[in-house]
Design an enzyme around this catalytic site. Structure first.
Site, PDB file in Angstrom:
ATOM      1  N   LYS A 174       4.777 -14.862   1.464  1.00  0.00           N
ATOM      2  CA  LYS A 174       3.737 -14.142   0.746  1.00  0.00           C
ATOM      3  C   LYS A 174       3.852 -12.607   0.767  1.00  0.00           C
ATOM      4  O   LYS A 174       3.973 -11.867   2.063  1.00  0.00           O
ATOM      5  CB  LYS A 174       2.165 -14.262   1.637  1.00  0.00           C
ATOM      6  CG  LYS A 174       1.167 -13.760   0.736  1.00  0.00           C
ATOM      7  CD  LYS A 174      -0.110 -13.683   1.637  1.00  0.00           C
ATOM      8  CE  LYS A 174      -0.097 -12.257   2.123  1.00  0.00           C
ATOM      9  NZ  LYS A 174      -0.134 -10.897   1.253  1.00  0.00           N
ATOM     10  N   GLU A 249       6.885  -8.259  13.830  1.00  0.00           N
ATOM     11  CA  GLU A 249       7.670  -7.075  13.693  1.00  0.00           C
ATOM     12  C   GLU A 249       6.569  -6.137  13.293  1.00  0.00           C
ATOM     13  O   GLU A 249       5.789  -6.194  12.139  1.00  0.00           O
ATOM     14  CB  GLU A 249       8.687  -7.105  12.828  1.00  0.00           C
ATOM     15  CG  GLU A 249       9.789  -8.279  12.738  1.00  0.00           C
ATOM     16  CD  GLU A 249      10.732  -7.784  13.829  1.00  0.00           C
ATOM     17  OE1 GLU A 249      10.658  -6.577  14.482  1.00  0.00           O
ATOM     18  OE2 GLU A 249      11.571  -8.807  14.230  1.00  0.00           O
ATOM     19  N   CYS A 283       8.467   1.408   9.582  1.00  0.00           N
ATOM     20  CA  CYS A 283       8.079   1.156  10.971  1.00  0.00           C
ATOM     21  C   CYS A 283       8.786   1.849  12.170  1.00  0.00           C
ATOM     22  O   CYS A 283       8.354   2.238  13.056  1.00  0.00           O
ATOM     23  CB  CYS A 283       8.183  -0.219  11.491  1.00  0.00           C
ATOM     24  SG  CYS A 283       9.519  -1.020  10.866  1.00  0.00           S
ATOM     25  N   GLU A 383       0.248   5.464  14.712  1.00  0.00           N
ATOM     26  CA  GLU A 383       1.108   5.416  13.426  1.00  0.00           C
ATOM     27  C   GLU A 383       0.607   5.966  12.342  1.00  0.00           C
ATOM     28  O   GLU A 383      -0.594   5.453  11.723  1.00  0.00           O
ATOM     29  CB  GLU A 383       1.555   3.785  13.617  1.00  0.00           C
ATOM     30  CG  GLU A 383       2.728   3.596  12.313  1.00  0.00           C
ATOM     31  CD  GLU A 383       3.110   2.490  12.159  1.00  0.00           C
ATOM     32  OE1 GLU A 383       2.261   1.446  12.106  1.00  0.00           O
ATOM     33  OE2 GLU A 383       4.028   2.043  11.971  1.00  0.00           O
TER      34      GLU A 383
HETATM   35  P1  NAD Z   1      -0.595  -5.193   7.208  1.00  0.00           P
HETATM   36  O1  NAD Z   1      -0.838  -5.779   8.433  1.00  0.00           O
HETATM   37  O2  NAD Z   1      -1.883  -4.746   6.477  1.00  0.00           O
HETATM   38  O3  NAD Z   1      -0.040  -6.014   6.009  1.00  0.00           O
HETATM   39  C1  NAD Z   1       1.140  -6.818   6.195  1.00  0.00           C
HETATM   40  C2  NAD Z   1       1.086  -8.101   5.284  1.00  0.00           C
HETATM   41  O4  NAD Z   1       0.162  -8.961   6.182  1.00  0.00           O
HETATM   42  C3  NAD Z   1       0.473  -8.192   3.924  1.00  0.00           C
HETATM   43  O5  NAD Z   1       1.188  -9.035   3.266  1.00  0.00           O
HETATM   44  C4  NAD Z   1      -0.956  -8.536   4.174  1.00  0.00           C
HETATM   45  O6  NAD Z   1      -1.374  -8.990   3.036  1.00  0.00           O
HETATM   46  C5  NAD Z   1      -0.791  -9.590   5.209  1.00  0.00           C
HETATM   47  N1  NAD Z   1      -2.209  -9.686   5.934  1.00  0.00           N
HETATM   48  C6  NAD Z   1      -3.249  -8.775   6.195  1.00  0.00           C
HETATM   49  N2  NAD Z   1      -4.372  -9.497   6.848  1.00  0.00           N
HETATM   50  C7  NAD Z   1      -3.820 -10.645   7.190  1.00  0.00           C
HETATM   51  C8  NAD Z   1      -4.397 -11.937   8.115  1.00  0.00           C
HETATM   52  N3  NAD Z   1      -5.739 -11.700   8.289  1.00  0.00           N
HETATM   53  N4  NAD Z   1      -3.609 -12.964   8.140  1.00  0.00           N
HETATM   54  C9  NAD Z   1      -2.464 -13.072   7.544  1.00  0.00           C
HETATM   55  N5  NAD Z   1      -1.880 -11.901   6.822  1.00  0.00           N
HETATM   56  C10 NAD Z   1      -2.496 -10.796   6.627  1.00  0.00           C
HETATM   57  O7  NAD Z   1       0.360  -4.044   7.047  1.00  0.00           O
HETATM   58  P2  NAD Z   1       0.734  -3.077   5.921  1.00  0.00           P
HETATM   59  O8  NAD Z   1      -0.097  -1.891   6.111  1.00  0.00           O
HETATM   60  O9  NAD Z   1       0.989  -3.746   4.696  1.00  0.00           O
HETATM   61  O10 NAD Z   1       1.991  -2.613   6.459  1.00  0.00           O
HETATM   62  C11 NAD Z   1       2.345  -1.490   7.533  1.00  0.00           C
HETATM   63  C12 NAD Z   1       2.546  -1.708   8.638  1.00  0.00           C
HETATM   64  O11 NAD Z   1       3.634  -2.711   8.873  1.00  0.00           O
HETATM   65  C13 NAD Z   1       2.794  -0.636   9.768  1.00  0.00           C
HETATM   66  O12 NAD Z   1       2.268  -0.894  10.914  1.00  0.00           O
HETATM   67  C14 NAD Z   1       4.245  -0.717   9.853  1.00  0.00           C
HETATM   68  O13 NAD Z   1       4.535  -0.110  11.070  1.00  0.00           O
HETATM   69  C15 NAD Z   1       4.507  -2.227   9.865  1.00  0.00           C
HETATM   70  N6  NAD Z   1       5.900  -2.540   9.796  1.00  0.00           N
HETATM   71  C16 NAD Z   1       6.440  -3.015  10.825  1.00  0.00           C
HETATM   72  C17 NAD Z   1       7.924  -3.393  10.589  1.00  0.00           C
HETATM   73  C18 NAD Z   1       8.696  -3.786  11.793  1.00  0.00           C
HETATM   74  O14 NAD Z   1       9.722  -4.294  11.186  1.00  0.00           O
HETATM   75  N7  NAD Z   1       8.342  -3.817  12.824  1.00  0.00           N
HETATM   76  C19 NAD Z   1       8.496  -3.003   9.280  1.00  0.00           C
HETATM   77  C20 NAD Z   1       7.673  -2.663   8.461  1.00  0.00           C
HETATM   78  C21 NAD Z   1       6.299  -2.382   8.373  1.00  0.00           C
END
Ligand code: NAD
Length: 489
Positions: A174, A249, A283, A383
């Site tokens: 997804k 992650e 991230c 963050e």
């Molecule tokens: P997010 O958690 O809002 O969304 C990430 C994904 O999760 C999206 O596909 C979203 O649709 C899905 N999602 C949202 N709610 C969900 C739920 N309840 N159940 C299942 N899936 C759900 O994060 P974002 O704002 O899209 O991304 C930014 C974040 O991602 C930042 O915190 C960043 O640090 C983190 N990030 C981490 C890494 C890593 O490797 N550690 C890499 C990139 C980004």
């Protein structure tokens, strides 16, 4: 430019069962790029059923054959490099020079690396009691759900898909609802090079519906998630029903320590890359510069001058160095942190606002922002995930380490020094999954990637990730052992 806007289930491009769609917007000017099919619970269920049906044959296929398909895909990605780069820039706002030279290349590299890994997953022979043979083998998990964020959609698609498929799993991925286009295009290329139907399924949907369904689905054996810490926590809760494996992650607040003996010129360039590449939406961004007070002024003069010279512009222009943030909502979030910094009494050395260039007025742009704050301020703890760096100063090594380790995160971190012993001491003592010495934000498919603390658990990349996508079976053979008869009657 070809844009796929349906979802992929069992090798077919289909609309949502209820016909729902999601608008995909251009972050440069807010215009509509396309509407993609929106997966809800019933669509995710169909995708999981397709993966479940495809898994036995895929898992049993000779590993080198799975690898061959991944290698073919890597070649195909390179053939389509210009198109993929343009699509990624359009969807995310990343400058084309980065998507062309970094994201697409790294995506192909990742698929190629794990294509080569597919047939190298050996088991072990364990020395046990005489007369017995005990060996282990690594087996795929079955159906794996993969949830990807919007900041590096193309690259993260490869990080997620490549090792899972090499190991013999079938997947339902997804992409983020904001940026699904390159994942859909990669899936098209996969169909072209011959991946069997159902082995890869792509559902675009919101987290609270499609994502949550993947996380609690009884037939999904593992969730690999990249995203925010808060969502990671809800995925762990949702996974409890069938005790699926979870790999997380999550967020970060990268420490970037600059010691008094650092090569300042290199530290200035490296620190700018650490925070401003991809508009800071990483991230592993070096979002906290922790600098020795004796060199802070000299460093900041140079760092602010460099940041001022970064060319903001439309992502499709080849000389653009920083594009828009990926969504309006995120732009507002980053600007809200600029207000928080002002409220906290932090000193804004640069930026903190949208650029004045009228050409960028409708886009989600934010200027490179440099803020001098205290280690306990919110802007030094939370963050921001944008082109926003907090500068903190220290007097001695002990204070530097305390500041570096003083957040709830532990993902990427870096340090700049010529003192070898200090470099390794800090590498040992920093609370982080990755440490870069005299560089920042290096990634390679061979090198484990992941965090500690609220940055998550599990590792992507390298051999480590193959462990994540497999489970170990231990097999005992009685070769010629005399087993004492415990029951003699
Ligand atoms: P997010 O958690 O809002 O969304 C990430 C994904 O999760 C999206 O596909 C979203 O649709 C899905 N999602 C949202 N709610 C969900 C739920 N309840 N159940 C299942 N899936 C759900 O994060 P974002 O704002 O899209 O991304 C930014 C974040 O991602 C930042 O915190 C960043 O640090 C983190 N990030 C981490 C890494 C890593 O490797 N550690 C890499 C990139 C980004």
């Amino acid at each position: 430019m070809h844009i796929q806007n349906k979802m992929l289930i069992n090798g077919e491009w289909v609309d949502a069962l209820d016909g729902a769609t999601i608008e995909v917007l251009n972050p440069h000017d807010g215009s509509l790029i396309t509407e993609v099919a929106e997966a809800k619970v019933a669509d995710v269920d169909r995708a999981v059923a397709a993966a479940k049906a495809a898994y036995p044959a895929w898992g049993a296929m000779q590993a080198s054959e799975r690898g061959r398909l991944l290698l073919k895909l890597a070649d195909r990605i390179e053939e389509c490099a210009d198109e993929l780069a343009a699509l990624e820039s359009l969807d995310t706002g990343h400058p084309i020079r980065d998507t062309r030279n970094l994201d697409v290349q790294r995506t192909a590299y990742c698929f190629r690396y794990f294509g080569g890994m597919a047939d190298k997953l050996e088991g072990t022979v364990v020395p046990v009691e005489p007369g017995f043979l005990n060996y282990t083998q690594r087996e795929p998990i079955g159906v794996v759900g993969q949830i990807v964020p919007w900041n590096f959609p193309l690259m993260f698609t490869s990080w997620k898909m490549a090792p899972a498929l090499a190991a013999g799993n079938a997947i339902v991925i997804k992409p983020a609802e904001l940026t699904p286009l390159t994942t859909l295009r990669i899936a098209e290329l996969m169909m072209e090079v011959g991946f069997p139907p159902g082995v890869v399924n792509v559902v675009v949907g919101y987290g609270s519906t499609a994502g949550a369904r993947l996380a609690d689905h009884e037939d999904v054996g593992k969730i690999a998630f990249t995203g925010s810490t808060q969502t990671g926590q809800s995925i762990v809760r949702a996974s409890a029903g069938n005790l699926k494996k979870v790999q997380l992650e999550l967020g970060g607040k990268g420490a970037n320590i600059i010691f008094e003996d650092a090569d300042i010129q290199k530290a200035v360039g490296g620190s700018a890359w650490a925070i401003f590449h991809n508009q800071g939406q990483a991230c592993i961004a070096g979002s906290r510069i922790i600098i020795h007070e004796s060199i802070a002024d000299e460093f900041l003069d140079k760092f602010v001058a460099l940041a001022k010279s970064i060319r903001l512009g439309p992502p499709d222009r080849t000389d653009t160095e920083m594009g828009p943030l990926t969504s309006r909502m995120h732009q507002e979030r980053v600007l809200a942190y600029c207000d928080i910094a002002r409220d906290e009494g932090a000193e804004i050395l640069l930026g903190g606002k949208v650029p004045s260039d009228p050409e960028l007025a409708n886009g989600c742009y934010v200027e490179p922002t440099i803020v001098r704050a205290k280690a306990t301020d919110r802007v030094a703890q939370e963050e921001v995930f944008g082109p926003f760096v907090t500068v903190l100063t220290f007097k001695d090594d002990g204070e530097a380490l305390a500041i570096a380790n003083g957040t709830e995160y532990g993902l990427g971190s870096g340090l700049w020094t010529k003192d070898i012993s200090r470099a390794h001491r800090f590498a040992r003592d920093m609370n982080a999954g990755m440490v870069w010495i005299n560089c920042y934000k290096r990634v390679n498919p061979g090198s484990p990637f992941g965090g500690v603390g609220k940055s998550g658990y599990g590792r992507e990349m390298g051999f480590e990730v193959m462990r994540e996508y497999t489970q170990v079976k231990s097999v005992w053979v009685n070769v010629d052992a005399q087993i004492p008869p415990f029951y003699t009657r």
